[in-house]
Scaffold this motif. Structure first.
Motif, PDB file in Angstrom:
ATOM      1  N   SER A 563      -5.917 -36.221 -45.150  1.00 38.57           N
ATOM      2  CA  SER A 563      -6.677 -36.185 -43.804  1.00 38.57           C
ATOM      3  C   SER A 563      -6.925 -34.605 -43.618  1.00 38.57           C
ATOM      4  O   SER A 563      -7.485 -34.399 -42.647  1.00 38.57           O
ATOM      5  CB  SER A 563      -6.006 -36.945 -42.665  1.00 38.57           C
ATOM      6  OG  SER A 563      -5.094 -36.538 -42.315  1.00 38.57           O
ATOM      7  N   SER A 564      -6.236 -33.909 -44.134  1.00 41.11           N
ATOM      8  CA  SER A 564      -6.441 -32.302 -43.988  1.00 41.11           C
ATOM      9  C   SER A 564      -5.951 -31.488 -45.162  1.00 41.11           C
ATOM     10  O   SER A 564      -5.335 -31.974 -45.940  1.00 41.11           O
ATOM     11  CB  SER A 564      -5.538 -31.749 -42.834  1.00 41.11           C
ATOM     12  OG  SER A 564      -4.170 -31.850 -43.187  1.00 41.11           O
ATOM     13  N   VAL A 588     -15.398 -34.952 -54.586  1.00 39.34           N
ATOM     14  CA  VAL A 588     -14.639 -36.227 -54.150  1.00 39.34           C
ATOM     15  C   VAL A 588     -14.443 -35.955 -52.702  1.00 39.34           C
ATOM     16  O   VAL A 588     -13.911 -34.746 -52.231  1.00 39.34           O
ATOM     17  CB  VAL A 588     -13.404 -36.428 -54.775  1.00 39.34           C
ATOM     18  CG1 VAL A 588     -12.818 -37.685 -54.400  1.00 39.34           C
ATOM     19  CG2 VAL A 588     -13.712 -36.408 -56.328  1.00 39.34           C
ATOM     20  N   ARG A 589     -14.611 -37.095 -51.766  1.00 34.31           N
ATOM     21  CA  ARG A 589     -14.452 -36.931 -50.415  1.00 34.31           C
ATOM     22  C   ARG A 589     -13.340 -37.781 -50.158  1.00 34.31           C
ATOM     23  O   ARG A 589     -13.057 -38.972 -50.690  1.00 34.31           O
ATOM     24  CB  ARG A 589     -15.699 -37.598 -49.681  1.00 34.31           C
ATOM     25  CG  ARG A 589     -15.488 -37.231 -48.165  1.00 34.31           C
ATOM     26  CD  ARG A 589     -15.352 -36.113 -47.448  1.00 34.31           C
ATOM     27  NE  ARG A 589     -16.638 -35.254 -47.830  1.00 34.31           N
ATOM     28  CZ  ARG A 589     -17.881 -35.374 -47.106  1.00 34.31           C
ATOM     29  NH1 ARG A 589     -17.882 -36.067 -46.260  1.00 34.31           N
ATOM     30  NH2 ARG A 589     -18.717 -34.522 -47.127  1.00 34.31           N
ATOM     31  N   PHE A 590     -12.548 -37.099 -49.108  1.00 34.30           N
ATOM     32  CA  PHE A 590     -11.198 -37.937 -48.453  1.00 34.30           C
ATOM     33  C   PHE A 590     -11.651 -38.155 -46.954  1.00 34.30           C
ATOM     34  O   PHE A 590     -12.509 -38.022 -46.583  1.00 34.30           O
ATOM     35  CB  PHE A 590      -9.933 -37.163 -48.897  1.00 34.30           C
ATOM     36  CG  PHE A 590      -9.811 -36.932 -50.189  1.00 34.30           C
ATOM     37  CD1 PHE A 590      -9.138 -37.848 -51.314  1.00 34.30           C
ATOM     38  CD2 PHE A 590     -10.159 -35.631 -50.942  1.00 34.30           C
ATOM     39  CE1 PHE A 590      -9.069 -37.582 -52.614  1.00 34.30           C
ATOM     40  CE2 PHE A 590      -9.792 -35.352 -52.103  1.00 34.30           C
ATOM     41  CZ  PHE A 590      -9.288 -36.015 -53.220  1.00 34.30           C
ATOM     42  N   TYR A 591     -10.250 -38.774 -46.357  1.00 37.77           N
ATOM     43  CA  TYR A 591     -10.503 -38.685 -45.254  1.00 37.77           C
ATOM     44  C   TYR A 591     -10.568 -37.836 -44.137  1.00 37.77           C
ATOM     45  O   TYR A 591     -10.260 -36.495 -44.622  1.00 37.77           O
ATOM     46  CB  TYR A 591      -9.221 -39.577 -44.651  1.00 37.77           C
ATOM     47  CG  TYR A 591      -8.844 -40.955 -45.289  1.00 37.77           C
ATOM     48  CD1 TYR A 591      -9.676 -41.921 -44.854  1.00 37.77           C
ATOM     49  CD2 TYR A 591      -8.284 -41.007 -46.511  1.00 37.77           C
ATOM     50  CE1 TYR A 591      -9.288 -43.332 -45.418  1.00 37.77           C
ATOM     51  CE2 TYR A 591      -8.064 -42.156 -47.067  1.00 37.77           C
ATOM     52  CZ  TYR A 591      -8.746 -43.562 -46.670  1.00 37.77           C
ATOM     53  OH  TYR A 591      -8.415 -44.661 -47.198  1.00 37.77           O
ATOM     54  N   ILE A 903       0.478 -25.491 -38.976  1.00 40.21           N
ATOM     55  CA  ILE A 903      -0.035 -26.978 -39.300  1.00 40.21           C
ATOM     56  C   ILE A 903       0.560 -27.279 -40.605  1.00 40.21           C
ATOM     57  O   ILE A 903       1.088 -28.361 -40.985  1.00 40.21           O
ATOM     58  CB  ILE A 903      -1.609 -27.001 -39.533  1.00 40.21           C
ATOM     59  CG1 ILE A 903      -2.133 -26.849 -38.072  1.00 40.21           C
ATOM     60  CG2 ILE A 903      -1.848 -28.163 -40.165  1.00 40.21           C
ATOM     61  CD1 ILE A 903      -3.434 -26.458 -38.221  1.00 40.21           C
ATOM     62  N   GLY A 904       0.837 -26.127 -41.426  1.00 44.75           N
ATOM     63  CA  GLY A 904       1.470 -26.581 -42.878  1.00 44.75           C
ATOM     64  C   GLY A 904       2.908 -27.048 -42.652  1.00 44.75           C
ATOM     65  O   GLY A 904       3.342 -27.639 -43.566  1.00 44.75           O
ATOM     66  N   HIS A 905       3.559 -26.749 -41.890  1.00 43.92           N
ATOM     67  CA  HIS A 905       5.277 -26.927 -41.823  1.00 43.92           C
ATOM     68  C   HIS A 905       5.106 -28.245 -40.901  1.00 43.92           C
ATOM     69  O   HIS A 905       6.201 -28.741 -40.582  1.00 43.92           O
ATOM     70  CB  HIS A 905       5.732 -25.718 -41.084  1.00 43.92           C
ATOM     71  CG  HIS A 905       6.108 -24.512 -42.014  1.00 43.92           C
ATOM     72  ND1 HIS A 905       5.011 -23.493 -42.248  1.00 43.92           N
ATOM     73  CD2 HIS A 905       6.937 -24.286 -42.666  1.00 43.92           C
ATOM     74  CE1 HIS A 905       5.448 -22.602 -42.880  1.00 43.92           C
ATOM     75  NE2 HIS A 905       6.619 -23.133 -43.504  1.00 43.92           N
ATOM     76  N   SER A 906       4.263 -28.749 -40.439  1.00 49.88           N
ATOM     77  CA  SER A 906       4.002 -29.923 -39.665  1.00 49.88           C
ATOM     78  C   SER A 906       4.265 -31.119 -40.424  1.00 49.88           C
ATOM     79  O   SER A 906       3.475 -31.217 -41.395  1.00 49.88           O
ATOM     80  CB  SER A 906       3.103 -30.276 -38.313  1.00 49.88           C
ATOM     81  OG  SER A 906       3.164 -31.124 -37.823  1.00 49.88           O
ATOM     82  N   LYS A 909       0.710 -36.072 -39.506  1.00 53.56           N
ATOM     83  CA  LYS A 909      -0.742 -36.176 -40.513  1.00 53.56           C
ATOM     84  C   LYS A 909      -1.807 -36.524 -39.352  1.00 53.56           C
ATOM     85  O   LYS A 909      -2.629 -37.210 -39.314  1.00 53.56           O
ATOM     86  CB  LYS A 909      -0.656 -36.983 -41.311  1.00 53.56           C
ATOM     87  CG  LYS A 909       0.498 -36.901 -42.414  1.00 53.56           C
ATOM     88  CD  LYS A 909       0.366 -38.032 -43.668  1.00 53.56           C
ATOM     89  CE  LYS A 909       1.380 -37.836 -44.623  1.00 53.56           C
ATOM     90  NZ  LYS A 909       1.382 -38.593 -45.675  1.00 53.56           N
ATOM     91  N   LYS A 910      -1.914 -35.414 -38.469  1.00 55.77           N
ATOM     92  CA  LYS A 910      -2.968 -35.593 -37.456  1.00 55.77           C
ATOM     93  C   LYS A 910      -4.258 -34.641 -37.950  1.00 55.77           C
ATOM     94  O   LYS A 910      -3.949 -33.630 -38.646  1.00 55.77           O
ATOM     95  CB  LYS A 910      -2.542 -35.195 -36.205  1.00 55.77           C
ATOM     96  CG  LYS A 910      -1.387 -36.156 -35.608  1.00 55.77           C
ATOM     97  CD  LYS A 910      -1.208 -35.655 -34.097  1.00 55.77           C
ATOM     98  CE  LYS A 910      -0.342 -36.596 -33.357  1.00 55.77           C
ATOM     99  NZ  LYS A 910       0.048 -36.150 -32.052  1.00 55.77           N
ATOM    100  N   ARG A 911      -5.283 -35.143 -37.561  1.00 56.71           N
ATOM    101  CA  ARG A 911      -6.340 -34.276 -37.874  1.00 56.71           C
ATOM    102  C   ARG A 911      -6.450 -32.941 -36.845  1.00 56.71           C
ATOM    103  O   ARG A 911      -6.552 -33.376 -35.719  1.00 56.71           O
ATOM    104  CB  ARG A 911      -7.694 -35.163 -37.624  1.00 56.71           C
ATOM    105  CG  ARG A 911      -9.105 -34.313 -37.857  1.00 56.71           C
ATOM    106  CD  ARG A 911      -9.963 -35.442 -37.689  1.00 56.71           C
ATOM    107  NE  ARG A 911     -11.502 -34.764 -37.717  1.00 56.71           N
ATOM    108  CZ  ARG A 911     -12.131 -34.118 -36.807  1.00 56.71           C
ATOM    109  NH1 ARG A 911     -11.558 -34.013 -35.673  1.00 56.71           N
ATOM    110  NH2 ARG A 911     -13.095 -33.389 -36.848  1.00 56.71           N
ATOM    111  N   ARG A 912      -6.522 -31.877 -37.559  1.00 52.29           N
ATOM    112  CA  ARG A 912      -6.802 -30.918 -36.604  1.00 52.29           C
ATOM    113  C   ARG A 912      -7.982 -30.369 -36.589  1.00 52.29           C
ATOM    114  O   ARG A 912      -9.031 -30.822 -37.291  1.00 52.29           O
ATOM    115  CB  ARG A 912      -5.776 -29.609 -37.520  1.00 52.29           C
ATOM    116  CG  ARG A 912      -6.904 -28.801 -38.594  1.00 52.29           C
ATOM    117  CD  ARG A 912      -5.884 -27.717 -38.965  1.00 52.29           C
ATOM    118  NE  ARG A 912      -6.735 -26.582 -39.281  1.00 52.29           N
ATOM    119  CZ  ARG A 912      -7.278 -26.328 -40.236  1.00 52.29           C
ATOM    120  NH1 ARG A 912      -7.351 -27.145 -41.490  1.00 52.29           N
ATOM    121  NH2 ARG A 912      -7.959 -25.082 -40.499  1.00 52.29           N
TER     122      ARG A 912
END
Length: 1871
Positions: A563-564, A588-591, A903-906, A909-912
């Motif tokens: 998702s990110s 290719v598309r993801f969430y 964001i990378g260390h979190s 899995k929230k959409r930023r």
């Protein structure tokens, strides 16, 4: 909600059948059309766009039609930007449902709907509108001024909340005007420091996105620039108490210098008055201030920032205010004009009206009875909300918070749910107004009809006022303080391309068509029905819309999701769906919108297989993440889930040989499928196909897919692809090619290829990135060889290892070859400051000793670092060859890097939140130059998280062309060409757009098919006030001017018979301009005139020859602009006319209402007064006039103005006028009767009755109705108009005249109407110690002697009889022939005897001998006053003596007693002719008249009278006339006979003046009783008389010779007769200085500057020069006074002339320091002026200073080349005259070397040498000149000059020598 009708569904389905894929019945599989793969992708994009668009598309206040608004949220439900939009499909369905049911609800509601296409509504037609002007996306236009509140402060823009729920964007560049140079850098830090959320600002609409965009994504672009907001404001408009916006331009010790966006004036804000602006004020900050005072001389406005005072400051009713001066946020006093259906109409500032809608009333909760709170004429205080100058619509607000200049508070948040909200008002067909029980106080909320789960017709039935409902807050409107709510509980809808589903919790979601099934379907499946419950999976949320999928694989997938971009870790296996298929791979598309790319090599395909055959768009695939670069938003994928494992031994290494098969051929490479362990694909670049470039090109042309290479050398490994070479030289020596420095040995020969060539040398590449350098000296045996031409990139070479750098050998192992992996683009690197230089900072890295970093000054962003400090910077670029890393410390890059790191260390899995869309190939982006390299640019893309990209400065074709210069920070437009990949070294490649020049030949070809005169069929697209907009042809647009509809302009509304969409036949009358023809929106001029369409009128490209109007012709036109003074008319398409306010009417009330009487599009007719053929402009009046020949603008302006004045102004005409000036005293009024014409109203012509103060009812600027009494021409050629304001003259009704009363002013136009003993009234005009003058009428004045002012003694006449006093008197004498009247104010009953007896000529007989005294001596004779009478006779010079008299003045004197004989008596003309010849006297000698000659005493009864002088000039003083002696009637007649004007002699210059009417007998009696000293007295009197006669004679001679006056009165007389003569004014000033009256001299100078006509520039400049001299001599302090006058002079004159005048003053007064300082300024200010540089040279030479040559050099650099000859020659002449002659010779020699054939230069040079008299030099110069090869004419000139010189010397031998040389030249020429 009513479902879709079947008919509409069928129509939609039929439209989709053309593009849907066909179904193969036998296989039950979808057969995709090959040519329509791109169409499928496009349809997919459209579907996704619709998914993003169909969000909370809810209007604020719908009125039955579409109102596009769009919102965007920040991920937490907060609205960011956009416009709410009513779903048009829902509205259509509602309309259809109601039509089926037979309901009239919508129709009734639509009848009362607003005119959404315009803000003006019905007010254009003059009717009051029914509804309020409201702003929507449909009627907002560029140029509209809006009041808004700042909703967001972002990095590069501001989001503004506008009225009506709209939102706009302000870019950084539009926040402030570009007036601060480099003082401020507009960015996030600047915006956040000077702006805050909720701050109220005024803004201007710049543009809207194109209509072809989705209405949901259209944006409003705004500007906060004050230059646009204050465009029409000037210093005259600014008044005390006005609130103005301003920038802080600079910060001073005591305050702040402000800039209003205008260059005409500035502002100042003291620091002690700064309140409410925060603790710190920064440069560029936008502040509000209250005008405290205005310095109009310095043009400075002083402000105060008291918020309380500003919130209470109401705008005053300014004179002549226009709508362009109104500013949003301005507070005004208003009155209720009418109550509308949904608001109130107010009138304010006298001329304007505005409307207030329901949501801007004084209460936040207006109920249904809100109209009861407002009555007509009710006074309120409002603020301006918006202004539309195009429609003149104004919106106002009565909101208490906004009126107090504050943003309304909010107590609710988006997403809050309130169960107990109270219904305040139900708006039929619109929605509900609720009172939300928020804390601490309730808040208003509005729920639109589309957000209510009820039918429209049931709204009023279900919801009543006072009911309580449950509402969810879904949006906020900051400016109104209004929340937007929703009452919907459940919505499920199915359309042909999407479905709206409901997620538990009431959230709406969209499922696109391609996500309804695993397969590619063309319509929703049967199970998608309203109310059906299905399983969906959320794909993402964007713009407040949730998107879901029903694909079975995705719904049931157990794999991890992406998702990110940070969640895409290497090796992760997940599901995605294909969005696009290209030849080189699949997207290719993801969430949540995340997208990746699978290259062709990772698709698992066999060689030659097309990916589109195996995969389909929309197909769900399982893929593996190969690599991910989150900073660049890049994910590389593979469809090969389990790649073959390869051991380290079998893995392909550098230098290995592999085989391969050609898969495809690109422009510069060949892609092969290789047979190698761990790799499938390889690339062979063009230059590596063969050792020779020609063979490589030939081989590429014959290669085909499937060709097999047996041996290919692995040169390098880029990710999962190999870089290969087919060069036989490299393949044969593959084992010997080194890949590491450890494999290199001195003096060994190695094979390689050239990878780069520059001035440094040839760079030879081996395996991998291992490179060697061959310097130019070692690259070729011949040192002269140009290596750039001798070698080419990719060439195979053998090289000898000559040297291995020791620096690189130290600890340099194989691992160091990959040092660049530690510096990835966008990563943060830590280093130590090694050195600080002017251009930047050098950074060293601990891990790599031989790698250095560099931070340029621009990238430091103001950060100061010291040597040795540790710094963390972001990597912008890595130069591997130079082992150099470019870094940056700019905060925007560091901040983005920290956000990505966090964001990378979190683990969540929230959409930023993303600030922009993902980049796609060939997308156009706005980039900023960060670093300028030699061959490429390092760019950043702010809109995409500051991604770093690289763009080449030139392409292959332009490598050696001059390159365009770029600067750090420069904005450029680029196109995305390649994403980061191993092939691009992990870099994002861009292409500068200026390299992609497009051609407009197609458009030009289309337009060229139409010519002037072509008939076209056009469709009307828009109807405006003055033109029709049409479209015709292929994308062509045209317009029909209002005058091109009918043959004659005689219809009030020519467009009334046309409507939008109508097809008309028109003829092309003009093409677009060449400059505009290629521009989008260029328009053709068309005509609908029947004559033109029928072909009876010729059409030409240029219609300038058709300008055939004449003066006096009646023409008609249409109003296209209304100003305060003028109405502008369009007579035809290219002809304009203007009508002045005073020419439009003569009634004052109509003139006062000038702007309201005319409106745009109105038909107006008038008569032509003047014509300007050059500008194709005419001036009209609305009264007929006498015809005159047509005039052009080339005639003299003064004559044109006077002719124009007399053309339409005649005696008896009634005109409209405006009082321009109230003249002092009894001067009357100066009234403007035209744009450039003025007339004078006499003091007695103001009223019909005698009143004490006739001026009491008049003021400047007042409109009046006047009548022309007389139009007269003066000697100087000017025209004067006498006017009257008396109602008896102006009124045409006799009853009005009779009703004026018995005390009306009797018109005494002629002196014959006056007789003795007549009672008259008049106003005191002038008072002197000897009496006064009174005005009886405009032509007749009367004198009153001091003795006749009163029965009692008058001590101070000036106080008792002030100027303007009304007096009543009786006429005591009238002299019609002299135009003299004498009046007494005494009230005694006995008539006083006049001191002037009427001349009785009947007592004289021809032949009588009379005695008298000589009154005056003229060149033509003597004037003799007959004793004991008031008769004066003329004795002509021919009758004075029998002998000839040469000088009559030496023979006779004034006052001498003489005898004369009456020769002729003319009683009719009152003339007596006399003769004094001795022959006449012989017969009369016995009469003895000598007794009369014994007395030398002048006669006491000498008569005098006072001539009344009338002047046509306004303000003429009567002082000089009171002191003039009257000429007796006979004298006057004699003067007329002699045709010589009478001379004015002062009373004081005559002896024995009898002012008090001394009785003659009394004086004679006293003379007879003289004493013993009578002789002595006689001698004294005789002497005094002679002295007096000398003075009189001198005065008369001065008047005759026009000598310089000697008194102030004489000067006043001169300046009135010649007001534009600077010579007279300067003499007047000099006269006052001689009397030591400096202040009077200054006042005369000021008066002269005001009086002299503005066209007389030289005369005014002379006055300024005299003013300079005056202040230089008498100023206190001198420098300050002179500087003030100098600064004033600069504003009104040519600056260069003023500077030269001041310089001349300094030089004359020997003020060398000031002269030098002024010259330094002049050479900078007027550096292109030859005269200024010559004055500089002259000044240096006069002071004997050095440095003349540097000044000359500077001048030659500054001056234009065509002025060099003039300057050098003049400078050389100055050197000869006052400098060093040798330097002058050098200058002449230098210029003659360049221009040897310029005989004028030779002549000047020779003249200067001749003046210095050095014969040897002169002759040598002549010999040089005559030896030139010049044309015969020029040689003749030189020989003649030489011969003249020798003749002046007198040497005959040399004269003959010159002649001989001339003969030789002639002979040679003839030969």
């Amino acid at each position: 909600m009513a479902p879709n009708s079947k008919k509409s569904q069928k129509k939609k389905n039929s439209n989709n059948t053309e593009n849907k894929p066909r179904m193969d019945k036998s296989s039950k599989k979808i057969s995709k059309p090959k040519r329509e793969q791109n169409d499928a992708a496009t349809a997919k994009k459209k579907s996704e766009a619709l998914a993003m668009q169909l969000e909370d598309e809810v209007p604020d206040f719908p009125r039955g039609r579409e109102v596009p608004v769009k919102r965007k949220d920040d991920g937490d439900g907060h609205e960011v930007f956009g416009y709410d939009e009513v779903r048009s499909d829902e509205r259509k369905k509602m309309n259809k449902w109601n039509r089926k049911k037979g309901k009239n609800t919508l129709r009734k509601r639509d009848e009362g709907a607003d005119d959404w296409g315009t803000l003006f509504g019905d007010t254009v037609s003059g009717k009051l509108p029914r509804r309020v002007n409201k702003i929507t996306l449909g009627n907002i236009t560029p140029g509209m001024k809006l009041w808004g509140a700042i909703a967001e402060v972002n990095e590069k823009d501001l989001v503004i909340s506008l009225p009506g729920g709209l939102r706009g964007l302000v870019q950084c560049s539009d926040v402030v005007d570009p007036i601060f140079d480099n003082e401020i850098e507009v960015g996030e830090s600047f915006l956040s420091s000077v702006f805050s959320v909720g701050q109220l600002v005024s803004c201007v609409v710049l543009r809207l996105d194109n209509d072809n965009k989705d209405k949901g994504s259209r944006k409003i672009w705004l500007s906060l620039r004050l230059s646009l907001l204050h465009k029409n404001i000037n210093l005259d408009v600014v008044q005390e108490g006005m609130v103005l916006d301003a920038y802080v331009k600079s910060i001073e010790d005591h305050g702040y210098i402000l800039h209003f966006g205008l260059p005409s004036f500035t502002g100042f804000l003291p620091k002690n008055s700064l309140t409410g602006q925060g603790n710190e004020v920064k440069i560029g900050q936008l502040i509000q201030g209250l005008v405290k005072s205005i310095d109009r001389v310095r043009k400075v406005v002083y402000l105060s920032s008291d918020p309380d005072a500003m919130s209470k400051s109401v705008t005053k009713d300014l004179k002549g205010i226009s709508i362009d001066i109104l500013v949003p946020g301005m507070m005004v006093n208003a009155r209720v004009k009418s109550i509308l259906e949904n608001g109130v109409m107010l009138s304010f500032l006298t001329y304007f009206t505005g409307t207030v809608d329901l949501f801007h009333l004084q209460t936040s909760y207006p109920t249904k009875n809100w109209k009861d709170l407002y009555t007509e004429s009710h006074k309120v205080i409002a603020r301006i909300l918006f202004i539309d100058p195009s429609s003149r619509a104004v919106g106002l607000t009565l909101n208490p918070h906004l009126v107090h200049n504050k943003t309304p508070p909010f107590h609710v948040n988006i997403g809050d749910i309130y169960d107990d909200s109270k219904v305040v008002r139900v708006d039929r067909g619109s929605g509900l107004l609720l009172e939300v029980p928020s804390i601490p106080e309730s808040a208003p909320a509005f729920v639109s009809i589309v957000d209510i789960d009820e039918e429209i017709q049931k709204l009023e039935k279900k919801y009543k006022e006072g009911n309580h409902v449950r509402v969810r807050i879904q949006g906020l409107r900051l400016l109104e303080g209004l929340a937007i709510g929703s009452l919907k509980a459940k919505i499920v809808r199915v359309d042909s391309d999407h479905a709206i589903v409901q997620i538990p919790g009431g959230v709406k979601a969209l499922c696109p068509l391609n996500h309804m099934s695993e397969l590619d379907i063309t319509k929703p499946r049967k199970k998608f029905k309203v109310g059906a419950e299905l399983v969906f999976r959320v794909l993402g949320r964007k713009k407040k819309m949730v998107t879901v999928t029903h694909k079975k694989t995705l719904v049931k997938s157990k794999l991890p999701i992406i998702s990110s971009f940070t969640e895409a870790t290497e090796g992760l296996i997940t599901h995605g769906w294909i969005t696009k298929i290209e030849v080189h791979g699949c997207f290719v598309r993801f969430y949540n919108g995340v997208q990746g790319f699978a290259p062709r090599s990772e698709l698992g395909l066999e060689p030659g297989v097309d990916p589109s055959v195996v995969y389909n768009v929309g197909q769900v695939v399982k893929c593996r993440v190969i690599s991910s670069i989150s900073a660049l938003r890049r994910i590389n994928l593979s469809f090969i889930i389990k790649p073959a494992r390869v051991s380290e031994e079998d893995k392909v290494r550098l230098g290995s040989l592999v085989s391969g098969v050609v898969d495809r051929i690109t422009a510069n490479s060949v892609v092969v499928y290789v047979n190698a362990s761990g790799f499938s694909w390889g690339t062979i670049f063009l230059e590596h196909l063969a050792d020779h470039l020609g063979q490589a090109n030939l081989m590429k042309s014959v290669l085909k897919p499937g060709y097999s290479f047996d041996q290919l050398l692995v040169l390098d490994i880029k990710g999962s692809s190999l870089i290969l070479s087919a060069k036989s030289s490299l393949i044969k020596s593959a084992q010997q090619i080194p890949s590491d420095i450890s494999q290199m040995h001195p003096n060994s020969v190695v094979h390689g290829y050239i990878c780069n060539i520059n001035e440094v040398g040839c760079f030879v590449r081996f395996l991998g990135s291992f490179t060697g350098l061959a310097p130019p000296k070692k690259a070729a045996d011949d040192q002269k060889t140009n290596i750039l031409e001798a070698y080419h990139v990719g060439q195979s070479v053998r090289s000898n290892v000559s040297e291995i750098s020791k620096l690189q050998c130290m600890g340099y192992g194989a691992s160091d070859l990959k040092w660049d992996e530690g510096f990835s683009i966008g990563a943060v690197a830590e280093g130590k400051v090694e050195d600080v230089k002017d251009v930047g900072i050098v950074v060293s890295f601990e891990k790599y000793n031989d790698v250095f970093g560099f931070i340029t000054t621009y990238q430091l962003a103001g950060t100061t670092l010291e040597i040795g400090s540790v710094v963390k910077a972001l990597v912008l670029d890595v130069a591997k060859a130079e082992r150099l890393v470019d870094l940056t410390l700019k905060p925007e890059f560091i901040k983005k890097s920290e956000e990505r790191s966090s964001i990378g260390h979190s683990n969540k899995k929230k959409r930023r939140r993303e600030s922009s869309k993902d980049l796609v190939l060939h997308q156009t982006v706005n980039a900023v130059v960060e670093i300028v390299k030699e061959n490429y640019l390092v760019l950043s893309i702010p809109e995409n998280n500051y991604i770093i990209g690289y763009a080449s400065i030139s392409d292959y074709n332009t490598q050696r062309f001059p390159r365009k210069k770029f600067l750090n920070g420069q904005s450029v437009v680029a196109t995305v060409m390649a994403f980061p990949s191993p092939e691009t070294s992990g870099r994002l490649l861009l292409l500068l757009n200026d390299a992609n020049e497009t051609s407009s030949s197609k458009r030009a070809k289309k337009k060229s098919t139409y010519n002037v005169g072509s008939l076209v069929e056009a469709e009307i697209t828009e109807i405006k006030s003055l033109e029709l907009k049409l479209k015709f042809g292929v994308g062509l647009h045209g317009r029909v001017h209002i005058t091109e509809v009918h043959d004659v302009n005689d219809l009030e509304n020519p467009f009334s018979s046309y409507k939008i969409g109508q097809i008309v036949t028109a003829k092309v009358v003009a093409k677009p301009n060449e400059k505009d023809s290629n521009r989008k929106g260029s328009q053709w001029d068309l005509s609908l005139k029947p004559k033109i369409i029928a072909g009876s009128s010729d059409i030409g490209e240029n219609e300038s020859g058709n300008f055939d109007f004449e003066t006096g012709q009646c023409v008609a036109g249409y109003v296209y602009k209304v100003e305060s003074e003028w109405v502008w008319l369009a007579i035809s398409r290219n002809v304009r006319a203007q009508l002045h306010v005073l020419d439009s009417a003569f009634e004052p009330r109509e003139l006062q209402d000038f702007q309201n009487r005319f409106h745009v599009g109105q038909l107006v007719s008038g008569y032509v007064v003047s014509i300007n053929f050059e500008k194709r402009l005419m001036r009209l009046i609305q009264r007929p006039l006498s015809t005159l020949p047509g005039r052009t603008s080339d005639e003299p302006q003064t004559n044109v103005v006077h002719e124009e004045l007399t053309t339409y102004i005649h005696e008896g005409d009634i005109l409209g006028g405006r009082i321009s000036k109230i003249l002092p005293g009894v001067g009357g009024l100066l009234v403007q009767i035209g744009p450039y014409f003025y007339g004078k109203v006499h003091f007695t012509e103001l009223t019909d009755t005698w009143v004490p103060d006739p001026l009491s009812g008049y003021h400047e600027g007042q409109f009046v109705k006047c009548v022309v009494l007389e139009v007269s021409h003066t000697v100087r050629g000017t025209v004067h108009v006498d006017l009257s304001l008396r109602s008896s003259r102006v009124s045409q009704d006799s009853e009005d005249v009779q009703s004026t009363g018995h005390d009306k002013v009797k018109c005494l136009e002629m002196i014959e109407d006056i007789h003795p003993d007549m009672v008259v009234k008049g106003y005191v005009k002038n008072v002197t110690p000897k009496g006064c003058f009174i005005s009886l009428s405009r032509k007749i004045d009367a004198k009153i002697l001091l003795c006749n002012l009163s029965n009692e003694f008058v001590k101070e006449p000036e106080k008792e009889f002030p100027v303007g006093k009304l007096v009543v008197g009786r006429v005591i004498s009238v002299e019609p022939h002299l135009n003299r009247v004498e009046v007494t104010l005494k009230t005694s009953s006995a008539p006083s005897k006049s001191n002037v007896e009427i001349a009785d000529l009947s007592a004289f007989q021809v032949g009588d001998v009379i005695s008298g005294r000589i009154k005056r001596i003229e060149s033509y004779g003597l004037f003799i006053a007959v004793d004991n009478t008031n008769t004066v006779g003329l004795c002509h010079i021919s009758e004075v003596s029998d002998d000839t008299i040469e000088n009559i003045e030496t023979e006779y004197r004034v006052g001498q007693h003489v005898n004369a004989k009456v020769l002729k008596v003319d009683e009719v003309r009152q003339r007596v002719s006399l003769g004094m010849r001795n022959s006449y006297m012989r017969d009369e000698a016995a009469q003895g008249i000598a007794s009369d000659q014994q007395s030398d005493e002048p006669r006491a009864d000498r008569m005098k009278s006072l001539a009344l002088m009338t002047s046509s000039f306004p303000g003429t003083s009567d002082m000089e006339t009171l002191d003039e002696i009257d000429q007796p009637p006979i004298l006057s007649r004699a003067e007329e006979r002699a045709s010589i004007p009478p001379l004015d002699v002062s009373l004081d210059e005559l002896d024995n003046i009898d002012i008090n009417n001394t009785n003659p007998q009394t004086e004679e009696h006293s003379n007879e009783e003289g004493t013993i000293d009578e002789k002595k007295k006689r001698r004294e009197k005789k002497k005094a008389k002679e002295e007096r006669e000398k003075q009189i004679r001198a005065a008369e001679e001065r008047l005759l010779e026009e000598d310089v006056p000697r008194t102030a009165d004489e000067f006043e007389k001169l300046v009135r007769s010649s007001p534009n003569s600077s010579f007279i004014w300067i003499n007047y000033m000099d006269f006052m200085i001689s009397l030591a009256d400096v202040e009077k001299a200054r006042s005369i100078a000021e008066r002269a500057l005001r009086t002299i006509n503005i066209r007389e520039e030289d005369e005014k400049l002379n006055i300024w020069k005299a003013f300079f001299n005056l202040e230089n001599k008498f100023g206190n302090p001198k420098e300050e006074a002179l500087t003030k006058v100098f600064q004033r002079a600069l504003q009104y004159n040519d600056p260069k002339k003023v500077y030269l005048a001041l310089l001349g003053l300094y030089e004359r007064t020997e003020q060398q320091n000031l002269a030098d300082e002024l010259l330094n300024k002049m050479t900078k200010k007027f550096k292109h002026s030859c005269k200024v540089w010559l004055r500089r040279v002259q000044n240096l030479l006069k002071q004997n200073q050095d440095g003349v040559q540097p000044v000359i050099n500077r001048a030659l650099l500054s001056l234009p080349r065509h002025k060099h000859i003039k300057f050098i020659s003049q400078a050389a002449i100055q050197e000869f005259k006052i400098g060093v002659p040798d330097r002058g010779r050098s200058l002449f020699e230098g210029i003659l070397r360049e221009y040897p054939k310029r005989t004028d230069l030779w002549s000047v040079y020779l003249d200067q040498e001749i003046q210095h008299k050095d014969e040897d030099l002169i002759r040598a110069l002549f010999e040089r000149a005559i030896s030139l090869s010049l044309p015969p004419k020029k040689m003749k000139f030189l020989f003649k000059k030489y011969l003249d010189y020798e003749k002046s010397q007198g040497d005959e031998e040399r004269i003959e020598s010159v002649k001989q040389k001339a003969m030789e030249y002639v002979e040679n020429t003839m030969a």
